[in-house]
Design a protein around this motif. Structure first.
Motif, PDB file in Angstrom:
ATOM      1  N   UNK A   1       9.160   2.406  -0.405  1.00  0.00           N
ATOM      2  CA  UNK A   1       7.911   1.698  -0.672  1.00  0.00           C
ATOM      3  C   UNK A   1       6.929   2.582  -1.437  1.00  0.00           C
ATOM      4  N   UNK A   2       6.854   3.874  -1.042  1.00  0.00           N
ATOM      5  CA  UNK A   2       5.987   4.784  -1.768  1.00  0.00           C
ATOM      6  C   UNK A   2       6.420   4.915  -3.219  1.00  0.00           C
ATOM      7  N   UNK A   3       7.708   4.995  -3.443  1.00  0.00           N
ATOM      8  CA  UNK A   3       8.201   5.104  -4.816  1.00  0.00           C
ATOM      9  C   UNK A   3       7.941   3.818  -5.592  1.00  0.00           C
ATOM     10  N   UNK A   4       8.149   2.676  -4.920  1.00  0.00           N
ATOM     11  CA  UNK A   4       7.877   1.410  -5.613  1.00  0.00           C
ATOM     12  C   UNK A   4       6.396   1.250  -5.922  1.00  0.00           C
ATOM     13  N   UNK A   5       5.528   1.710  -5.001  1.00  0.00           N
ATOM     14  CA  UNK A   5       4.091   1.580  -5.228  1.00  0.00           C
ATOM     15  C   UNK A   5       3.623   2.492  -6.352  1.00  0.00           C
ATOM     16  N   UNK A   6       4.082   3.722  -6.347  1.00  0.00           N
ATOM     17  CA  UNK A   6       3.625   4.663  -7.371  1.00  0.00           C
ATOM     18  C   UNK A   6       4.212   4.322  -8.731  1.00  0.00           C
ATOM     19  N   UNK A   7       5.480   3.901  -8.799  1.00  0.00           N
ATOM     20  CA  UNK A   7       6.143   3.512 -10.048  1.00  0.00           C
ATOM     21  C   UNK A   7       5.947   4.577 -11.125  1.00  0.00           C
ATOM     22  N   UNK A   8       6.114   5.811 -10.756  1.00  0.00           N
ATOM     23  CA  UNK A   8       5.911   6.879 -11.716  1.00  0.00           C
ATOM     24  C   UNK A   8       6.929   6.848 -12.846  1.00  0.00           C
ATOM     25  N   UNK A   9       8.044   6.234 -12.589  1.00  0.00           N
ATOM     26  CA  UNK A   9       9.079   6.191 -13.622  1.00  0.00           C
ATOM     27  C   UNK A   9       8.942   4.956 -14.496  1.00  0.00           C
ATOM     28  N   UNK A  10       7.836   4.176 -14.342  1.00  0.00           N
ATOM     29  CA  UNK A  10       7.670   2.933 -15.105  1.00  0.00           C
ATOM     30  C   UNK A  10       6.298   2.950 -15.755  1.00  0.00           C
ATOM     31  N   UNK A  11       6.145   3.621 -16.909  1.00  0.00           N
ATOM     32  CA  UNK A  11       4.868   3.753 -17.588  1.00  0.00           C
ATOM     33  C   UNK A  11       4.646   2.658 -18.609  1.00  0.00           C
ATOM     34  N   UNK A  12       5.627   1.822 -18.865  1.00  0.00           N
ATOM     35  CA  UNK A  12       5.479   0.744 -19.822  1.00  0.00           C
ATOM     36  C   UNK A  12       5.815  -0.582 -19.156  1.00  0.00           C
ATOM     37  N   UNK A  13       5.661  -1.629 -19.965  1.00  0.00           N
ATOM     38  CA  UNK A  13       5.958  -2.961 -19.440  1.00  0.00           C
ATOM     39  C   UNK A  13       7.406  -3.032 -18.989  1.00  0.00           C
ATOM     40  N   UNK A  14       7.576  -3.672 -17.852  1.00  0.00           N
ATOM     41  CA  UNK A  14       8.915  -3.816 -17.311  1.00  0.00           C
ATOM     42  C   UNK A  14       8.938  -5.039 -16.409  1.00  0.00           C
ATOM     43  N   UNK A  15      10.025  -5.728 -16.403  1.00  0.00           N
ATOM     44  CA  UNK A  15      10.160  -6.887 -15.529  1.00  0.00           C
ATOM     45  C   UNK A  15      10.324  -6.420 -14.092  1.00  0.00           C
ATOM     46  N   UNK A  16       9.434  -6.882 -13.214  1.00  0.00           N
ATOM     47  CA  UNK A  16       9.458  -6.464 -11.815  1.00  0.00           C
ATOM     48  C   UNK A  16       9.282  -7.696 -10.937  1.00  0.00           C
ATOM     49  N   UNK A  17       9.588  -7.483  -9.665  1.00  0.00           N
ATOM     50  CA  UNK A  17       9.394  -8.518  -8.649  1.00  0.00           C
ATOM     51  C   UNK A  17       8.002  -8.325  -8.044  1.00  0.00           C
ATOM     52  N   UNK A  18       7.124  -9.276  -8.279  1.00  0.00           N
ATOM     53  CA  UNK A  18       5.745  -9.183  -7.787  1.00  0.00           C
ATOM     54  C   UNK A  18       5.732  -9.077  -6.266  1.00  0.00           C
ATOM     55  N   UNK A  19       6.603  -9.824  -5.601  1.00  0.00           N
ATOM     56  CA  UNK A  19       6.619  -9.809  -4.132  1.00  0.00           C
ATOM     57  C   UNK A  19       6.960  -8.418  -3.617  1.00  0.00           C
ATOM     58  N   UNK A  20       7.835  -7.719  -4.343  1.00  0.00           N
ATOM     59  CA  UNK A  20       8.196  -6.365  -3.916  1.00  0.00           C
ATOM     60  C   UNK A  20       6.988  -5.439  -3.972  1.00  0.00           C
ATOM     61  N   UNK A  21       6.172  -5.563  -5.035  1.00  0.00           N
ATOM     62  CA  UNK A  21       4.963  -4.739  -5.124  1.00  0.00           C
ATOM     63  C   UNK A  21       3.967  -5.073  -4.031  1.00  0.00           C
ATOM     64  N   UNK A  22       3.811  -6.369  -3.707  1.00  0.00           N
ATOM     65  CA  UNK A  22       2.880  -6.758  -2.639  1.00  0.00           C
ATOM     66  C   UNK A  22       3.351  -6.211  -1.302  1.00  0.00           C
ATOM     67  N   UNK A  23       4.672  -6.338  -1.043  1.00  0.00           N
ATOM     68  CA  UNK A  23       5.202  -5.843   0.228  1.00  0.00           C
ATOM     69  C   UNK A  23       5.060  -4.340   0.338  1.00  0.00           C
ATOM     70  N   UNK A  24       5.288  -3.611  -0.760  1.00  0.00           N
ATOM     71  CA  UNK A  24       5.125  -2.158  -0.742  1.00  0.00           C
ATOM     72  C   UNK A  24       3.681  -1.791  -0.425  1.00  0.00           C
ATOM     73  N   UNK A  25       2.749  -2.505  -1.015  1.00  0.00           N
ATOM     74  CA  UNK A  25       1.328  -2.242  -0.752  1.00  0.00           C
ATOM     75  C   UNK A  25       0.992  -2.520   0.710  1.00  0.00           C
ATOM     76  N   UNK A  26       1.484  -3.626   1.254  1.00  0.00           N
ATOM     77  CA  UNK A  26       1.243  -3.942   2.656  1.00  0.00           C
ATOM     78  C   UNK A  26       1.855  -2.904   3.581  1.00  0.00           C
ATOM     79  N   UNK A  27       3.029  -2.375   3.195  1.00  0.00           N
ATOM     80  CA  UNK A  27       3.673  -1.352   4.018  1.00  0.00           C
ATOM     81  C   UNK A  27       2.815  -0.096   4.078  1.00  0.00           C
ATOM     82  N   UNK A  28       2.226   0.292   2.935  1.00  0.00           N
ATOM     83  CA  UNK A  28       1.367   1.461   2.917  1.00  0.00           C
ATOM     84  C   UNK A  28       0.106   1.226   3.753  1.00  0.00           C
ATOM     85  N   UNK A  29      -0.396  -0.012   3.746  1.00  0.00           N
ATOM     86  CA  UNK A  29      -1.596  -0.345   4.522  1.00  0.00           C
ATOM     87  C   UNK A  29      -1.278  -0.797   5.944  1.00  0.00           C
TER      88      UNK A  29
END
Length: 576
Positions: A398-426
C-alpha cells in the motif's frame, strides 16, 4: 454717413432692434387706443342719435305748441320744414290723435294717415298716443337705416280725446355713422403722425445718446480681443453706458489676471498629472511586485509541499523497500520453519506413540519445557507470524502504491486501488481509540475502467480530502455525548461512477458539521485554513485543486450544507 445708415438699417443691428421695439410698442399702444376709441364711438353712436332725436322732438313740441292752439297750419309746416333742414334729419311730422299728419317736412305732401306712409310705426305711434310715453324705434327709410323718435303731447285742439298727438323725427343713421367715421379717420391720421414724429425724435436721441456710444464701446471691445488691453472710449457719456464701459475695463483687467492664474493652474495641473502618472506607475509597479511576491510565496509553498511530498514519497518508498526485504526474507523462511516444526512435532508424536515410557531425564525435560503446550501453541505462533508478515507485506505494498515513485508520468491505474491504499495508510485514524470512536468508511464503488492519471498526485488528493474529513469528524465528536454518537455514528462515504463514458466521478462525503457559507468560496485559496496555528498551512486543498484542474484537466467542487455534512466531487477524464 452711408456707413452709419447701413449699420443703422442692418437687420441685426441694435439700432434697428431698439427702434423697431419702441415703434412696435408705441404703435401697439396707438392701435389699442384707436380700437378702444372706435368701440366707444360705435357704442355711443346709438345713444347720441337717441339723444339728438329726443332733443329735436322736444324742441319741435315747444316750437309748435302755440301754433297748434292757433291752428296756423301754414306756419306750422314752415317750422316743421325748418327742423327738417337740420343735419341728419330725414323727416319731421306732427300727427294728431287720430293718426292724421297735421304737418310733414316733405313739401307738396298731402295730409293723410301717417301709418299708411310708415306702417312699421303703427304700433309705436299707437303706444305713444295711448300711454303718453316717448318711444324710439329703428326703421328703414328708402333702404337706409334710420331711427324714429316719437314724442306724445297734449293740446286743446284735440278736445276731450284720451289719445294724444305725437311729434315724430326720423334721423338718418348712415349720415351720423359717416360723420363718426370721419372723426375716427381724422384722429387716426393725427395719431399716426404723432407716432412717426415720436419715432424720429427717439431715433435721433437713441443714435446720439445710446447707439453711437455703444458702437464705440463695441469697437473698443473688438480691439481688446486682439491686443488684450481695453481702450476706454472718450465719447461715452456719463450714464449707464459709461458704467458698462468701466465694467468692461475691470472685466478685462480681471481676465488678464485670470489668464495668468489659469496658465499657472494649468502648469500646476500638468505637474500634478505628471506626479499622478508617476505615482500610478509606482503603484502599479508596487502592485506587480506584491503580486510577484505573492506568486513567489505560493510557488515556494507549492515547491516546498511538492518537495515534502516527493521526499515523503521517497522516504515511504525507501522504508517500504527496506521493510520489504527483511519481511520477505522472514515470510519466505516461515514456510520452511512451518515445515520443520511440523516435521519435528510429527517425530515427537511417533516417539510418544512407540515409547510411551521414556527415561526419567527425557520425562523431566518434557515437563520443564511443557511439551504438550509447546506442541499445541507452536503451530499457532507460526500461523500468527505468517499472518503478521502477510499484513506487513500488504502495508508495504500500500505504501508503494500510494507513493508511486516509479510512476512519474501518465499511466493507466485502478482508482479503487489508490483509494484503498490511502485508506490503509489512514487506518490508524479511522479505528476506534480512547479519544474518539470508530469512523466508518462506506465504499460504494462503481465499475470503473483504468484511468490515465498521475497516480501518486491523485492519491495525494485523496489523502488531503480524507484527512480533512477525518479532522472534521474528530472535531464534531468532541462536541457530542456518547449516546448521540451511538445513534449517529460518524462515517465517510466514498462512491465512484462513470459519467458519459468519458469521465470518472469520485465523491467523498462526510456527515460532519459542514462548511459555513461565508468561507465555502475560499477553501481552494492558497494559505486559507480554519485550523489552529501549527496544524495546517492552507495549501492542501489549493494543491489538490491544482492537481485536479491543471494536471488532469478535471474539476474539483465542494458542496456543503451546515449541520449536515460536506461533499467533495472529483471529475477527471478517463483518457487524455
Amino acid at each position: 454717413m452711408n456707413g452709419n445708415l447701413t449699420k443703422f438699417l442692418h437687420p441685426h443691428s441694435l439700432s434697428q432692434r431698439l427702434l423697431v421695439s419702441v415703434g412696435l410698442s408705441i404703435t401697439t399702444v396707438g392701435l389699442a387706443t384707436l380700437g378702444l376709441n372706435y368701440r366707444l364711438m360705435q357704442s355711443d353712436l346709438a345713444t347720441q342719435v337717441h339723444n339728438r332725436a329726443q332733443s329735436i322732438t322736444q324742441s319741435l313740441e315747444f316750437s309748435t305748441e302755440g301754433l297748434l292752439e292757433l291752428e296756423n297750419k301754414s306756419i306750422l309746416r314752415r317750422v316743421v320744414q325748418n327742423f327738417a333742414t337740420m343735419p341728419g334729419v330725414l323727416e319731421i311730422a306732427i300727427v294728431d290723435p287720430s293718426g292724421i299728419a297735421i304737418a310733414r317736412s316733405p313739401q307738396n305732401t298731402t295730409n293723410g294717415p301717417y301709418t299708411s306712409i310708415y306702417p312699421q310705426l303703427a304700433i309705436a305711434i299707437d303706444r305713444a298716443a295711448t300711454a303718453g310715453i316717448e318711444v324710439s324705434q329703428d326703421i328703414v327709410v328708402d333702404n337706409q337705416p334710420a331711427i324714429a323718435q316719437i314724442l306724445p303731447f297734449s293740446s286743446t285742439l284735440f278736445g276731450a280725446s284720451q289719445r294724444r298727438g305725437v311729434a315724430i323725427a326720423l334721423l338718418d343713421l348712415n349720415q351720423m355713422k359717416q360723420a363718426a367715421d370721419r372723426t375716427f379717420i381724422t384722429s387716426t391720421l393725427s395719431l399716426l403722425v404723432g407716432i412717426i414724429t415720436i419715432l424720429l425724435i427717439m431715433g435721433i436721441l437713441l443714435q446720439k445718446n445710446v447707439l453711437q456710444p455703444l458702437r464705440d464701446l463695441n469697437e473698443a471691445v473688438s480691439q481688446s480681443k486682439t491686443t488684450g488691453i481695453f481702450p476706454m472710449p472718450k465719447t461715452i457719456p456719463a450714464n449707464e453706458i459709461q458704467f458698462l464701459a468701466s465694467t468692461f475695463e475691470e472685466v478685462f483687467r480681471q481676465l488678464e489676471i485670470h489668464e495668468q492664474l489659469t496658465a499657472e493652474i494649468a502648469q500646476r495641473k500638468q505637474i500634478e498629472v505628471t506626479l499622478r502618472d508617476s505615482e500610478a506607475r509606482e503603484r502599479e509597479k508596487s502592485q506587480q511586485l506584491e503580486q510577484a511576491i505573492e506568486n513567489l510565496k505560493r510557488a515556494q509553498s507549492q515547491l516546498i509541499q511538492t518537495e515534502k511530498n516527493s521526499s515523503l514519497g521517497q522516504l515511504v518508498a525507501g522504508v517500504a523497500h527496506e521493510i520489504n526485504n527483511p519481511v520477505g526474507f522472514i515470510h519466505s523462511n516461515l514456510i520452511h520453519v512451518q515445515y520443520y516444526a511440523d516435521s519435528l512435532l510429527n517425530l515427537v508424536h511417533l516417539y510418544q506413540k512407540h515409547y510411551p515410557n521414556p527415561i526419567g531425564e527425557i520425562e523431566k525435560e518434557a515437563e520443564n519445557i511443557d511439551l504438550d503446550f509447546l506442541q499445541y501453541d507452536l503451530p499457532k505462533i507460526l500461523s500468527s507470524m505468517r499472518i503478521g508478515t502477510d499484513r506487513i507485506r500488504e502495508i508495504v505494498l500500500s505504501l508503494r502504491n500510494f507513493s508511486r515513485m516509479d510512476e512519474s508520468e501518465f499511466k493507466e491505474v485502478d482508482i479503487h486501488e489508490g483509494i484503498d491504499s490511502t485508506l490503509l495508510i489512514l487506518q490508524h485514524r479511522l479505528q476506534a481509540r480512547l479519544e474518539h470512536p470508530e469512523i466508518k468508511v462506506i465504499r460504494d464503488y462503481g465499475d470503473l475502467p483504468l484511468v490515465e492519471c498521475y497516480a501518486g498526485q491523485l492519491n495525494q488528493v485523496f489523502m488531503n480530502i480524507l484527512a480533512n474529513a477525518i479532522d472534521a469528524l474528530e472535531e464534531i465528536n468532541t462536541q457530542r455525548v456518547a449516546c448521540w454518537i451511538d445513534k449517529h455514528p460518524c462515517c465517510i462515504t466514498i462512491s465512484t461512477s462513470v459519467v458519459d463514458s468519458q469521465w470518472v466521478k469520485i465523491a467523498i462525503v462526510d456527515n460532519g458539521n459542514g462548511i459555513p457559507e461565508s468561507i465555502q468560496t475560499q477553501i481552494f485559496n492558497p494559505f486559507f485554513t480554519t485550523k489552529p496555528v501549527g496544524k495546517g498551512t492552507g495549501m492542501g486543498m489549493a494543491i489538490s485543486y491544482q492537481i485536479i484542474t491543471e494536471k488532469h484537466g478535471g474539476t474539483l467542487r465542494c458542496f456543503s450544507t451546515p449541520e449536515k455534512g460536506t461533499e467533495f466531487e472529483i471529475c477527471i477524464p478517463v483518457q487524455h
